[in-house]
Write a protein that holds these residues in place. Structure first.
Motif, mmCIF file in Angstrom:
data_model
loop_
_atom_site.group_PDB
_atom_site.id
_atom_site.type_symbol
_atom_site.label_atom_id
_atom_site.label_comp_id
_atom_site.label_asym_id
_atom_site.label_seq_id
_atom_site.Cartn_x
_atom_site.Cartn_y
_atom_site.Cartn_z
ATOM 1 N N TYR A 126 0.809 -1.219 0.000
ATOM 2 C CA TYR A 126 0.000 0.000 0.000
ATOM 3 C C TYR A 126 0.844 1.270 0.000
ATOM 4 N N GLU A 186 0.308 3.973 -2.814
ATOM 5 C CA GLU A 186 -0.956 4.678 -2.622
ATOM 6 C C GLU A 186 -0.852 5.659 -1.460
ATOM 7 N N HIS A 190 1.262 8.719 -2.430
ATOM 8 C CA HIS A 190 0.484 9.618 -3.281
ATOM 9 C C HIS A 190 -0.470 10.455 -2.437
ATOM 10 N N TRP A 191 -1.084 9.824 -1.443
ATOM 11 C CA TRP A 191 -2.014 10.516 -0.548
ATOM 12 C C TRP A 191 -1.292 11.604 0.240
#
Length: 398
Positions: free
Chosen positions: A382, A385, A388-389
């Motif tokens: 993860y 992701e 990026h968050w």
């Protein structure tokens, strides 16, 4: 010259006529029907009132002009739909009236507003029935900053921020910041949802990210959901939580420490006390300090009502002298912070307290010296992701 001017005069006249005609059309349009509680509210004469102390629904209905048939039917309503005994002083209500063709006014609806979101509408005509109405919550993303001068709570109120933020931030940073040691000049930046019903602010929703300045350093926190994950991590993906809470309850004082040579208050003999006694009133909730499985639950002689939880292959905890148990059973899984019982004085106890015990690899350890390992970081699968968050919302709290 006239041939040139005339077309312009004709065009101007046409535009003027068109404008006037459009204006008359707009003025003739009817106002849109306004609905409240699912009803065209402007179609009624409205009586507004507040429930008085000791007032009954029957008294309210008499004042609004309900007839005997209507009042008789109200008394037969199921309490699951509307409990007439649960009227609360100060709550607002509305009586909606209409006049029939004979000029007689009737009570058509009665609306009881339980909260800013919830209301019960009694349909008074024909066979009386009740409907629940719930207004939708509106979410607004808000970015805010506050500098602490005395306390986090005061910083919230001074900056017109919801005080619920102070409670949520205390939970998010429970493992990394001592909120009793905040200093003047500490500050917080936060990105969160503020909740509204109509135009009224009702609280907060999700906190997406925050950055706390304390002890001369910034500590970032990002809420991240993926798979079974739904918690806060720092900018590198490390969990802000530890595996265990510092204590299993809110206590008044520690009445007895971990010792191998304590004189027992009941039996008056010196013997080991491999736990910590937290003095607290009977009924104080006791929570599990971490995720785990209940391996024992029941009355254990001198320990009284006890719950024992296995957290992993290394740590086990026990909670003694409980007055009663939470909603658990032997073999069930519990989460960190879940209530597993309530403080009592069962077994060999001189007063209400919790005897809390911890074992590491089967050996008793002092709960006050327990070094809690960090919870798992963001799993590698993860991390793209998560990064990026962080990159997308991080600049709003840096």
């Amino acid at each position: 010259m006239k041939r040139i001017v005339f077309p312009f005069l004709l065009i101007a006249f046409t535009l003027l006529f068109s404008s006037c005609h459009k204006q008359r059309y707009v003025e003739s349009e009817e106002e849109p029907v306004r609905y409240e509680f699912g009803l065209p509210i402007d179609s009624f004469r409205i009586d507004t009132g507040y429930v008085q102390t000791g007032e009954t629904l029957g008294g309210i209905m008499n004042r609004l002009g309900a007839d005997k048939k209507q009042q008789t039917q109200i008394a037969t309503l199921s309490s699951d739909i509307f409990d007439v005994r649960r009227l609360r002083p100060g709550k607002v209500y509305y009586g909606l009236h209409q006049t029939d063709s004979a000029g007689v006014e009737h009570l058509c609806y009665w609306i009881y507003v339980a909260s800013v979101r919830e209301a019960t509408v009694l349909h008074m005509e024909g066979k009386i029935h009740a409907e629940k109405h719930e207004k939708p919550i509106r979410y607004e993303l808000r970015q805010a900053e506050a500098v602490i001068e005395s306390s986090l709570w005061n910083a919230m109120t001074k900056n017109d921020l919801p005080v619920e933020l102070a409670l949520e931030l205390s939970d998010i940073y429970a493992w990394t910041i001592d909120f009793f040691g905040l200093q003047k000049g500490d500050s917080i930046r936060v990105l969160f949802d503020e909740t509204y019903v109509d135009t009224m602010r009702t609280g907060i929703g999700q906190i997406y990210a925050c950055n706390f300045y304390h002890a001369k350093q910034w500590q970032q926190a990002y809420y991240f959901e993926a798979g079974e994950l739904h918690t806060y991590f720092d900018e590198n993906g490390k969990s802000l939580r530890k595996a265990f809470l510092k204590a299993p309850l809110n206590y008044k004082r520690i009445s007895s420490h971990f010792s191998y040579a304590r004189k027992h208050p009941v039996f008056k003999i010196v013997r080991p006390h491999t736990g910590v006694d937290y003095a607290a009133p009977t009924g104080t909730p006791v929570v599990s300090i971490g995720d785990g499985v209940v391996i024992e639950k029941g009355y254990k002689g001198q320990a009284g009502n006890m719950v024992k939880i296995k957290h992993n292959s290394t740590y086990t905890t026990a909670y003694l002298h409980l007055s009663k148990y939470g909603d658990i059973k032997q073999g069930s899984r519990v989460r960190q912070g879940q209530i597993i019982g309530y403080v009592g004085a069962t077994g060999a106890a001189t007063g209400p307290h919790l005897d809390f015990r911890v074992w590491k690899n089967g050996t008793p350890v002092d709960p006050l010296k327990l070094e809690s390992p960090p919870a798992d970081p963001v799993p590698a699968k993860y991390m793209p992701e998560f990064k990026h968050w962080v990159d997308s919302i991080g600049p709003r709290i840096w």
